[in-house]
Every structure is written in C-alpha cells, then in structure tokens.
Scaffold this motif. Structure first.
Motif, PDB file in Angstrom:
ATOM      1  N   UNK A 257       5.806   8.830   1.063  1.00 47.96           N
ATOM      2  CA  UNK A 257       5.417   8.410  -0.278  1.00 47.96           C
ATOM      3  C   UNK A 257       3.908   8.279  -0.313  1.00 47.96           C
ATOM      4  N   UNK A 258       3.402   8.363  -1.493  1.00 44.37           N
ATOM      5  CA  UNK A 258       1.977   8.157  -1.696  1.00 44.37           C
ATOM      6  C   UNK A 258       1.812   7.238  -2.886  1.00 44.37           C
ATOM      7  N   UNK A 259       0.988   6.243  -2.771  1.00 46.77           N
ATOM      8  CA  UNK A 259       0.709   5.321  -3.871  1.00 46.77           C
ATOM      9  C   UNK A 259      -0.697   5.652  -4.370  1.00 46.77           C
ATOM     10  N   UNK A 260      -0.715   6.199  -5.555  1.00 53.57           N
ATOM     11  CA  UNK A 260      -2.006   6.695  -6.089  1.00 53.57           C
ATOM     12  C   UNK A 260      -2.400   5.887  -7.295  1.00 53.57           C
ATOM     13  N   UNK A 261      -3.665   5.633  -7.440  1.00 46.75           N
ATOM     14  CA  UNK A 261      -4.103   4.941  -8.661  1.00 46.75           C
ATOM     15  C   UNK A 261      -3.946   5.862  -9.860  1.00 46.75           C
ATOM     16  N   UNK A 262      -3.468   5.274 -10.953  1.00 50.30           N
ATOM     17  CA  UNK A 262      -3.462   6.026 -12.214  1.00 50.30           C
ATOM     18  C   UNK A 262      -3.905   5.088 -13.320  1.00 50.30           C
ATOM     19  N   UNK A 263      -4.193   5.685 -14.465  1.00 48.40           N
ATOM     20  CA  UNK A 263      -4.790   4.876 -15.542  1.00 48.40           C
ATOM     21  C   UNK A 263      -3.787   3.881 -16.114  1.00 48.40           C
ATOM     22  N   UNK A 264      -2.585   4.340 -16.379  1.00 53.92           N
ATOM     23  CA  UNK A 264      -1.607   3.452 -17.006  1.00 53.92           C
ATOM     24  C   UNK A 264      -0.328   3.429 -16.193  1.00 53.92           C
ATOM     25  N   UNK A 265       0.081   2.212 -15.891  1.00 54.77           N
ATOM     26  CA  UNK A 265       1.321   2.081 -15.112  1.00 54.77           C
ATOM     27  C   UNK A 265       1.706   0.615 -15.113  1.00 54.77           C
ATOM     28  N   UNK A 266       2.998   0.302 -15.133  1.00 58.90           N
ATOM     29  CA  UNK A 266       3.393  -1.110 -15.032  1.00 58.90           C
ATOM     30  C   UNK A 266       3.253  -1.663 -13.617  1.00 58.90           C
ATOM     31  N   UNK A 267       2.986  -0.806 -12.646  1.00 57.28           N
ATOM     32  CA  UNK A 267       2.892  -1.238 -11.245  1.00 57.28           C
ATOM     33  C   UNK A 267       1.440  -1.586 -10.930  1.00 57.28           C
ATOM     34  N   UNK A 268       1.266  -2.811 -10.485  1.00 52.93           N
ATOM     35  CA  UNK A 268      -0.089  -3.303 -10.216  1.00 52.93           C
ATOM     36  C   UNK A 268      -0.179  -3.741  -8.752  1.00 52.93           C
ATOM     37  N   UNK A 269      -1.274  -3.433  -8.138  1.00 49.87           N
ATOM     38  CA  UNK A 269      -1.473  -3.827  -6.730  1.00 49.87           C
ATOM     39  C   UNK A 269      -1.804  -5.315  -6.673  1.00 49.87           C
ATOM     40  N   UNK A 270      -0.995  -6.055  -5.912  1.00 48.69           N
ATOM     41  CA  UNK A 270      -1.296  -7.467  -5.674  1.00 48.69           C
ATOM     42  C   UNK A 270      -2.170  -7.605  -4.410  1.00 48.69           C
ATOM     43  N   UNK A 271      -1.712  -7.016  -3.339  1.00 47.45           N
ATOM     44  CA  UNK A 271      -2.503  -6.998  -2.103  1.00 47.45           C
ATOM     45  C   UNK A 271      -2.333  -5.639  -1.437  1.00 47.45           C
ATOM     46  N   UNK A 272      -3.348  -5.274  -0.700  1.00 47.05           N
ATOM     47  CA  UNK A 272      -3.269  -4.021   0.063  1.00 47.05           C
ATOM     48  C   UNK A 272      -3.936  -4.263   1.408  1.00 47.05           C
ATOM     49  N   UNK A 273      -3.197  -4.010   2.462  1.00 44.74           N
ATOM     50  CA  UNK A 273      -3.732  -4.198   3.822  1.00 44.74           C
ATOM     51  C   UNK A 273      -3.693  -2.864   4.544  1.00 44.74           C
ATOM     52  N   UNK A 274      -4.852  -2.322   4.779  1.00 42.20           N
ATOM     53  CA  UNK A 274      -4.955  -1.004   5.406  1.00 42.20           C
ATOM     54  C   UNK A 274      -5.173  -1.189   6.894  1.00 42.20           C
ATOM     55  N   UNK A 275      -4.318  -0.561   7.719  1.00 45.67           N
ATOM     56  CA  UNK A 275      -4.470  -0.743   9.161  1.00 45.67           C
ATOM     57  C   UNK A 275      -4.721   0.583   9.866  1.00 45.67           C
ATOM     58  N   UNK A 276      -5.270   1.524   9.139  1.00 45.19           N
ATOM     59  CA  UNK A 276      -5.609   2.786   9.799  1.00 45.19           C
ATOM     60  C   UNK A 276      -4.552   3.839   9.532  1.00 45.19           C
ATOM     61  N   UNK A 277      -3.362   3.658  10.132  1.00 45.76           N
ATOM     62  CA  UNK A 277      -2.336   4.684   9.944  1.00 45.76           C
ATOM     63  C   UNK A 277      -1.368   4.311   8.823  1.00 45.76           C
ATOM     64  N   UNK A 278      -1.303   3.060   8.483  1.00 47.24           N
ATOM     65  CA  UNK A 278      -0.366   2.632   7.443  1.00 47.24           C
ATOM     66  C   UNK A 278      -1.069   1.628   6.541  1.00 47.24           C
ATOM     67  N   UNK A 279      -0.695   1.682   5.274  1.00 45.32           N
ATOM     68  CA  UNK A 279      -1.191   0.648   4.362  1.00 45.32           C
ATOM     69  C   UNK A 279       0.008  -0.118   3.823  1.00 45.32           C
ATOM     70  N   UNK A 280      -0.087  -1.417   3.886  1.00 46.20           N
ATOM     71  CA  UNK A 280       0.981  -2.282   3.366  1.00 46.20           C
ATOM     72  C   UNK A 280       0.529  -2.763   1.997  1.00 46.20           C
ATOM     73  N   UNK A 281       1.278  -2.392   0.989  1.00 46.26           N
ATOM     74  CA  UNK A 281       0.852  -2.660  -0.399  1.00 46.26           C
ATOM     75  C   UNK A 281       1.909  -3.494  -1.088  1.00 46.26           C
ATOM     76  N   UNK A 282       1.492  -4.629  -1.607  1.00 49.02           N
ATOM     77  CA  UNK A 282       2.419  -5.425  -2.403  1.00 49.02           C
ATOM     78  C   UNK A 282       2.169  -5.108  -3.865  1.00 49.02           C
TER      79      UNK A 282
END
Lengths: 611, 486
Positions: A257-282
């Motif tokens: 999966x890929x989580x990409x920023x877009x202009x309009x979406x009901x999904x909002x990033x609460x936190x994002x923790x990038x650890x190099x190979x994986x990003x944990x996104x709430x």
C-alpha cells in the motif's frame, strides 16, 4: 539430500508454569526452515529437541537423515554459543574440519569470512559476545554437516555486519546442499533466508507452511504479525478506509500500500513515525471518527500531521496475489517447441549454480555461476572454455554482456566494479570502485549496451540506480533512486536496450520499468495494457526480430513474454525441480535462433527453450 | 582451662576470622569475575593454593616458632588465627563465587536508598533499609561466613601442633588421657550444639536462596586502584605463610634425614595403607554424592533425595573429631562391637566426613559445567568421519571427565592427610603414614621426620599425575560403551 528431515508427533516438553512445548506435530523438510515466535514461544525448546539436546516427555521425534555416509549428520548452534572454553577460535574450527579435504584452507577461509582472523589464537573467554556468536556459526559450517540447527544465530552481531555473515551462511548452504533450521523472532531474517516456516505460540504450533504464503496470505491477523507489520483489512474495513479490497487475502503488507497526500480526503494523518523501511501512520477518518494505524513503505518521510491522504493498493502486488506462482487458466501459455537443459559443470566436489547469462559470438552462451566462474558454452551446451573471476572470495558476479568490440563485460557485484575480459578470459581492464559517486558502484548487477556502444550498468546497493558510460568508460548519466515510486527501484537487476528505450527489471518492486536512454521515466511496463503481474523479475531479454520481451521471474519460477507495451503474450513454467519449471531462476538470454537460455539457478542447470 | 573457656575462645576467634574474611572474599570474587585468560588462572591458583596446604606440613613447619612464643601466648594465638584466616579464605571465596545472587541486587538496593528523603532520621533510615540489606548483600555473605566459621571452629590438626587454644585440643586430650567416651561425647555437646545451631539455621536459607536467586552482576562503579595490589599482597602472603615457609623449613633439614627412608621400609607400607583406605572411602563418597546431586540442584520431584542428602551430609559438617568420637562410641555398643577392631569404623567415618565435601565439589562442578558444549562434542563423536570422532574425544575428556577426576583426587588428598579419624578408629596393625608422622611431630622437628613427611606428601601427588593418562584412556572406552548401549 531431499525430502523430510524430521517428523514430530504430539511432542511435549514440560515447563515450570506451563509446558514449553505441547502437542507439537509437524514435518520438517530439507531446505531452510524458520521457527518463529516471540520470547517464550518454545523456539529454543523445539530446536533443543531437534538437536538431540533434550528428549520429549511425550510424543515422538523421528529423524530421517541419519545415513549421511562420512558426512557429519547434524550440527548445532545453541542460543548460548556452546563454545569450548579451553580451545582457541582456530582450534574450534580445526576440530570440526578434521578429515575434511583442504581443512587448513577451509579453517582459514571461515576465520576470514567471519572476521575472526585476529582472534585465531584467542579462547572464547577473551572474546566479545558478537565474536563468540560468529565463532559458533563458523564452527558449525566447518564441520560440513548435512543439517544445521541454529538458535537465533548472529543475533548478537551488530546489524551493519550481520548481512555479510548471513551471506556467507547462505552461500555455504547452497554450495554444500545443507539444510538449515533456524529459530528467530526477526521477520526480516525469515523472509530473507527461509523457505518454510513454523509458527509457535505458548508452546503450541499455530502454523506451518511456505514463508511466502505466510507473508502474503496469512489466515489470521495473529499469523500475519509473525512476519512483521501488516495491514489487516477485511472487506468492511477496507471500505471504511476507502481501500480497494484485496480479493484473496485481507492482509496487505507495507510495500503493498502507499499512503499519498491528496488535496481532499476524509483521512487525516494524526501521527507518522518513519523508521527508514517502514512508516507507521495513524489516520483519522473524519467521516466515521475512527482511528487506525497503517504501515506502508515510503521512499522518504513525507507525511506530516494534519495532511490529507489516500491509501493506494499497489496493483502489481494485487496481481501477484492473484497469481501466486501458478499459471492461471486464462493466461496464454508460451509455446515452446523443445526443452533441453544441461547441468552446470562440477567444480571439484561442488556443482555451482548458474546465475547471469549472456549471448556471445556465434550464439555462444556466456554463463556466470556462484563458483566465481565464467563459462562459455556453444549453442548446443558443450563447454568450450571457462575461467574464474580474478577474485571471488567475498562474492560472485551477477551480470555479463558481450560488447560490440568483442570485450566481455562482467558486473563484478561484490567487488563493486566492472571487469572487462577478452574472449579467452584475459582481464583487459577494470572499471569503477566502491562508492556512490558517478563512476563508482555499489553492487553492480546487470549490464547492457546500446547501438551507440554506450554501456548501462544497474546497481542495487545504496541508491539502486543506473549509470550510463561510453564504451571507453566515461560517465555520461546517472538516474534512478531507491524506492517504490515511478522511476525508483528496489534492486534493478536486469536491463535491455532497444530503440532509444531501456527496459529495466525492478525486482523487489515486481515490475519492469521503461525509460528513455537519457534516463527519463516513461512508464511501468504493462500499466497501459491492463497490468502485468510479475514475481521478482530478475532479468529481461529482448528478441530483436519479433520485438518481444522475455522476463525471468525468480519468485514464480517462470518466463513471461510480452510485447514492448507490456501486453502479456505467454508464460512458461512454474516453481519446480522437474522439467516443467524452474527453481529461483536468475538470468536469461535469447540468441539469434530464438532460443531462450535460462539460468535455472537452484536446479544447477541451464535450460534451453526452443520457441 | 575449662571446656567452656576453650569453647568461648575458639568461638571468638572463629567469629573474628569469618567476619574479617567475608569482605575480602567478595573483593576477591569481584576480581575473579572480571579477570580473563591467564590472569584469571593465576588469580585462582593463588587463591586456592593455601587451602591445599596439608595442616600437618604447616603445623610441623611452625612448631618451633610457636614454641618460641610460649611466653607470649597472645601472640601465638594471633599467629594461629592468621594461619586459620588464610586457610579458610579460599573456601569462603569459592562459596562467594558460587553463591546465587541475592534477590535484591546492589542496583535495587541503591534505588531503595534513593527513595529515602534526605531529612529522614537515622532510625527511620535503618528501619527502612535493614530488611533490604538482610535480603540483599548480607544474605549473599552468609553461606561463605558460615562455612568459614565452621572450618575455623572445628580445626584440630594445626592448632594442636602450634599449641594454640581450642576446644578440639581440650576434648582430644581428655579422651586420650582416659576419659570415658560417653563423658567425652557429653562434653562434645556444647561445641557441637553451637555448630548445629548455625548449620540448621543455614540450611533453609541456602535452599531458599537457590529459588530466589537474583539476576547476574551488573558492572559496578569505580573501585579504588589500591584494592587490587592489596589483594594480591594478601593472597601472596597466604601462599607464603602456608606453603613457601613450611616447605622451606621442611627442605632445610631434609637432606640429613633421607637415610631414614632407607631404614624405614615400614613407612612405605603405611603410605600404602593410607592410600588404600583413601581410595576406598573417596570413590564411594563421590559416587554417593553424585546420586544425591539432583537434590542439591533443586530439580523438581527430588524432595526425598534432598532430605537424604541433608541427613547424609550433616555428620561430616561437624568435623573429624566429633565424627570420630561419635563413631567410636557407636562401635563400642553391643550391636556393633564385633566390628570395632576392623577397618569398618574408620572407613564409614571417613565416607561420612568426605560426603559434604564431595557434594560441594559436585555442586561446584555442575555449576561450572555447561551442557551445550558437551552435547556439541558428543554430536561430533557421532560423525561418520573417524578424524572428527578422534578430535572429539579429548574435548569430551576435558569437558566431562577431567573435573571428576580431580575432584576425586582432591577428596583422596583430604582423607589421606587426615590424622584424626585414624587416630580414633583404625584397627590394630593398620597404621596410615600421615597419622603416625603426625604423632611424631608433637615431639619436635627432625631431619628424618622431615624426609618422611616429604615422602608422605609427595607420593599421592605423583600417583595422581601418573594415573591421569590411564584415566584419559578409560574415559573414551566408557563413552564407547555408553554409545553402543544406546
């Protein structure tokens, strides 16, 4: 050695508060098996039983490989290294290597490969934990046992160097036809090394089966967790999060999966923790007010709190899920008139595995193998000549190409250079050194040449890029970075040029990408023709007369034929040790007579398909 | 001097020796745990050497010196206390190394101290920390302290030769002067009661300690740079006092006495008697201890064996004199009288005396032994390749059998050099050499006596070295037998 190693039947080992193992029944096959579980799951207990160090209080363990002739049947690397306190490092290896041909050289080599040369005369008490861990593994390899049982090997070794030692171990297993059972709680180790998996929890066996199936198609979220981060999305949940529902498995791994920023979406990033190979996104779904954590594998740390995003599922991975290594009935078959093969010539007692292929003059077949050799066969498979790479202790080369001026260019992967030979194996020159600058290489793996005699070199260390040089070696261009996006690569391992375009096998991203020969990204092969499902495409070849591309798939054990737009024209093969497929094939080439040559690596042979 | 006074004096001396030795044991322990390679081997050698000095050699060496202090009894007592101190220090150190860590680690204790506010009164601080210290460092120190106390309290052979005060000398002299055995035993109740109280209090604590053991040592803070050299000086002093000086004194007069050896062929027979009885007692004692070992290791389901181990090991804990007198009394009863003038009383008492030592050696060996390296050598021994099998054998000898061999040698060494039990229990005509020579020692030093002592001490050492190759040959045969039977 093939078949089963052990059969366990209702095996139980008592513990203090609960049994350490309870009612475990399974078969353990040849190859590499990983025993996975968290601390206290029973991994060490199971391995102790396999090594004969403990006996079950109930149930039976049947060992099926006792008759190994003069070869040591089994050796063990326990969790606490098990070294002999009064023996030096060299003596440990000498004891195990006693009676083996070339024992002193073997000991020396292992000490060198595990960076223990300066500890040769040192007893374990004076070594660090990492050194003891390495010595314990080196000792097991020195004995030449048919089966190795290793309890979290190399876990105390710093991660920066552990990969190197795993490579040594891997090479040993393949070169000596040794099976391995390892206990680990590292998903990366399992995915990288193992073919089969046993999942333990609280002393019970939860699952056994191929690693690939456990990774892509686990039956439960709990099983999914055994191999690392996973997004478990049954259909209702997928809908809630606006994700295209995967047809076969609700499990989507971070790279799927890929989580990409877009202009309009009901999904909002609460936190994002990038650890190099994986990003944990709430993410917060503003419509439903639900929160959920997702794992994805971005090339860089881009997401910020408050950003609006959409979740994309990588079509290619979906396609890979749809066809997990087996031909679907509705896919066209590649028409093959005749199949021939010849075994890789022996090298002493070993039979090396062929890897890279190229076509030489008069349709000669140039073959690189993991014995460090370059073999030249005639079109019928007769060995004409061979030579060894100038150096190959650290690693073996992976890419070969006959240049227009008659030179043979070899991507000497682990020495970070390109070596140029004449037709009989004399070294003409070296190009490059280890590094990230233009003109330097990190693990060069594939080479091709265009009609203007420019040379293209693919690399998968560091930046995962392609460099372009003149025939004389002058650097012209560099393009490509590490990642999953358009124009990015994860192991570009095969390349071919045609009419101003480059077709590059992007192995870990499961795709072939198309670029101009000036480095501009054009498209992912097949995306305009309905998608092209590939499983670890390792190499690509072009039939110039028919303008057909042939792609060898390491993961699926097959050849895929497409046109230059990526439309699927046929497939041949499956993962197999028989004559109906291939086993982890690395390379392919096509000659002027439309004969495909495939390096059927794990089957130790070169296969010819007459089309 | 009365028995009460002798007991009191011995008690005081033993308590002071144990109390002084405990912190040193733990200081040496820290050094041993951090030392590596040859330095560690040297340190262990220096620590243990004084313990193996035969009491009769040490006593003989200082006999004249202690006589010279006859008008300074306090100095003589202090000198003897010093000898005992250096004698028991190695034992305490070994116990300190092998004692499980207390449940409250130094770090945990420090955390507790940090939690007490600065304005707390000394009484509050004491009240809150006392329990932690008792469950922490003091608990770790108790086994070493108790064992050192017992060894110092029940010491007999050395104190007798250097003319110091001890209840053991008092009691033995009374018995030797004709006091009825039952009366002697009644007198013995006092010192035995003191020892029994301590031993019985310690047993549950030791068993509980194994269950409640804490984590491994973590690195501690910086230690004063003076400590290391001081400890080395101490250890070298022990070796000097208990070996170099007595051996020097022995050697100085020995040359003239060598002729006595030729004129005294009986000595060789007495050496053989001593060695024979030694082997007959040491091997069964070690074997019996091995049967009881699972109990000592606190494996589940071994409560009966644990009880048997405690009961069997208790008599030996009270020392050779008490054990000898008790055995003597038993074999003078009507039921056992017919066995009185046979080797049985001596043999039985010797086995019981060795049993706690044998169990301790087994526990120490088991603690030092790791099963994984042995199993890995066994795996190699099952190889189809003869060279690999051949290389596995010496590894297995070293890991599995060598420790047992030297443990049995050590038991033989102790039992061979013990003069107390044979003095009380040997049958007529069966005199072991160490006992006879010990008796002669009470009449002063002489060249001939020095030569006889030297030979008596050397013979078992040479025998142990000579038997080693044979033992290395026998062990692989045993292995092959076991492998075939599987």
């Amino acid at each position: 050695m093939s078949g089963l190693l052990w059969t366990l039947n209702d095996v139980t080992l008592p513990g203090t508060e609960r049994p350490r193992l309870e009612g475990v029944s399974c078969d353990i096959s040849t190859g590499v098996t990983a025993v996975i579980g968290y601390s206290g799951a029973g991994k060490t207990s199971l391995l102790n039983l396999l090594a004969g160090f403990e006996r079950p209080t109930r149930g039976r363990i049947e060992r099926r490989f006792d008759d190994t002739g003069q070869r040591l049947p089994l050796y063990w690397v326990p969790q606490e290294d098990g070294l002999w306190p009064h023996e030096t490092a060299a003596e440990h290896l000498q004891i195990l290597a006693a009676g083996i041909a070339d024992a002193p050289a073997r000991v020396e080599k292992l000490l060198s490969e595990f960076d223990l040369i300066d500890k040769s005369d040192v007893v374990p008490d004076l070594m660090s934990q990492g050194e003891r861990a390495r010595l314990s593994v080196a000792r097991a390899l020195a004995g030449g046992a048919a089966v190795l049982v290793m309890d979290e090997p190399l876990v105390h070794v710093d991660p920066a160097r552990a990969d190197k030692y795993w490579r040594v171990l891997r090479n040993h297993l393949t070169q000596t036809d040794t099976s391995l059972v390892i206990a680990t709680h590292s998903p990366e180790t399992v995915l990288r090394e193992a073919e089969h998996a046993l999942c333990l929890k609280d002393g019970r066996l939860l699952h056994q089966g191929p690693v690939e199936a456990l990774y892509y198609r686990p039956e439960t979220p709990e099983l999914a967790q055994f191999l690392g981060a996973a997004n478990w999305l049954p259909p209702q949940e997928a809908q809630q999060w606006n994700v295209a529902s995967p047809p076969e498995s609700p499990c989507l791994r971070p790279e799927q999966i890929e989580i990409r920023p877009i202009a309009e979406s009901p999904l909002v990033v609460e936190t994002a923790h990038f650890s190099g190979s994986i990003e944990e996104v709430e993410l917060l779904n503003e419509d439903s007010h639900m929160r959920r954590t997702f794992f994805h594998r971005p090339a860089e740390n881009r997401l910020r709190r408050g950003a609006r995003v959409a979740i994309h599922v990588c079509l290619l991975f979906l396609a890979a899920l749809l066809s997990p290594g087996c031909d679907k009935d509705d896919e066209p078959l590649l028409k093959v008139l005749e199949v021939n093969y010849w075994m890789s010539p022996p090298m002493g007692a070993k039979i090396p595995r062929p890897r890279g292929l190229g076509i030489g003059d008069n349709d000669e077949v140039l073959c690189l193998d993991n014995g460090g050799r370059l073999l030249v066969f005639d079109e019928h498979g007769k060995l004409l000549r061979q030579w060894e790479m100038p150096e190959h202790i650290i690693g073996k080369p992976e890419g070969v190409c006959l240049l227009a001026d008659g030179r043979i260019a070899v991507a000497d992967t682990h020495y970070h250079r390109v070596v140029y030979f004449d037709e009989i194996g004399n070294v003409l020159s070296y190009q490059g050194s280890e590094g990230r600058e233009d003109g330097q290489f990190l693990f060069p793996v594939a080479i091709c040449q265009d009609d203007a005699e420019n040379i293209y070199v693919c690399e998968y260390g560091g930046d995962h890029r392609i460099q372009k040089f003149t025939a004389a070696g002058k650097h012209l261009l560099t393009f490509g970075t590490f990642g999953t996006g358009d124009g990015q690569f994860q192991r570009p391992s095969g390349i071919v040029w045609d009419d101003g375009r480059l077709y590059i096998a992007d192995a870990i991203n499961n795709r072939v990408q198309v670029f101009t020969d000036s480095g501009k990204f054009i498209e992912v092969l097949g995306e305009k023709t309905g998608g092209l499902a590939l499983e670890y495409p390792y190499d690509v070849a072009l039939d110039r007369s028919t303008k057909s591309l042939y792609i060898i798939e390491y993961g699926a054990g097959r050849v895929t034929k497409t046109n230059l737009a990526g439309q699927l024209l046929g497939r041949y093969g499956k993962t197999s040790r028989e004559n109906d497929g291939f086993l982890k094939p690395w390379g392919l080439a096509i000659d002027s007579q439309h004969r495909l040559r495939i390096a059927d690596t794990e089957n130790h042979r070169i296969v010819e398909l007459k089309l | 001097m009365s028995l009460a006074e002798a007991c009191g004096w011995t008690l005081l001396r033993s308590l002071i020796v144990a109390a002084c030795a405990v912190p040193l044991c733990f200081a040496i322990r820290r050094r041993l745990l951090t030392a590596r390679g040859r330095r560690r081997t040297l340190l262990w050698g220096t620590v243990l050497t004084p313990f193996f000095a035969p009491d009769m050699l040490v006593g003989y060496g200082y006999y004249n010196f202690s006589l010279s202090l006859i008008h300074h009894p306090l100095l003589n007592e202090l000198f003897y206390a010093a000898l005992v101190f250096f004698k028991v220090l190695p034992v305490g150190t070994v116990i300190a190394v092998c004692t499980p860590h207390p449940p409250i680690s130094p770090q945990a204790l420090y955390c507790r101290r940090l939690a007490i506010t600065a304005d707390a009164s000394p009484w509050k601080r004491f009240r809150e920390l006392a329990g932690y210290y008792v469950r922490g460092p003091y608990r770790a120190a108790l086994p070493a302290a108790v064992l050192m106390f017992l060894l110092a309290f029940q010491e007999f052979e050395l104190v007798s030769l250097v003319n110091a005060t001890s209840w053991t000398v008092w009691l033995f002299d009374q018995q030797a002067q004709g006091l009825p055995i039952n009366t002697t035993l009644r007198y013995d109740l006092i010192p035995t009661g003191i020892q029994a109280a301590i031993v019985i209090a310690m047993i549950p604590l030791i068993l509980k300690s194994r269950r409640a053991a804490g984590n491994r040592d973590a690195p501690r803070g910086a230690v004063s740079p003076v400590v290391g050299p001081l400890l080395w000086c101490l250890l070298v002093t022990g070796c000097t006092l208990l070996w170099f000086i007595p051996v020097g004194i022995l050697s100085s007069g020995m040359a003239d006495g060598l002729v006595v050896l030729r004129r005294n062929p009986r000595l060789f027979k007495e050496i053989a008697v001593g060695l024979g009885m030694t082997l007959e007692a040491a091997v069964p004692a070690y074997g019996f201890a091995a049967l009881l070992l699972p109990a000592a290791l606190n494996r589940p389901g071994q409560k009966l064996r644990a009880a048997v181990a405690i009961l069997a090991g208790l008599p030996g804990l009270f020392g050779g004199l008490t054990l000898g007198l008790t055995t003597l009394s038993l074999f003078q009863t009507e039921a056992l009288y017919r066995w009185y003038d046979t080797p049985l009383p001596w043999w039985g008492a010797l086995v019981l005396w060795l049993l706690p030592r044998a169990m301790l050696l087994q526990v120490l060996l088991a603690a030092a032994r790791r099963r994984e390296p042995i199993h890995l050598a066994e795996l190699l021994q099952r190889s189809g390749s003869p060279p690999q099998r051949r290389r596995a054998r010496p590894v297995l000898w070293r890991l599995r059998y060598q420790g047992h061999y030297w443990a049995v040698v050590l038991l033989c060494w102790w039992s061979y050099l013990d003069p107390t039990l044979p003095s009380l229990l040997r049958p007529s005509g069966l005199d072991p050499a160490p006992m006879r020579i010990y008796n002669f020692m009470h009449y002063g030093q002489a060249g001939g006596l020095s030569a006889m002592l030297a030979l008596t001490v050397l013979v078992p050492v040479l025998l142990a070295a000579a038997l080693l190759p044979a033992a290395r040959f026998v062990a692989p045969l045993y292995d092959r037998l076991i492998a075939r039977s599987r």
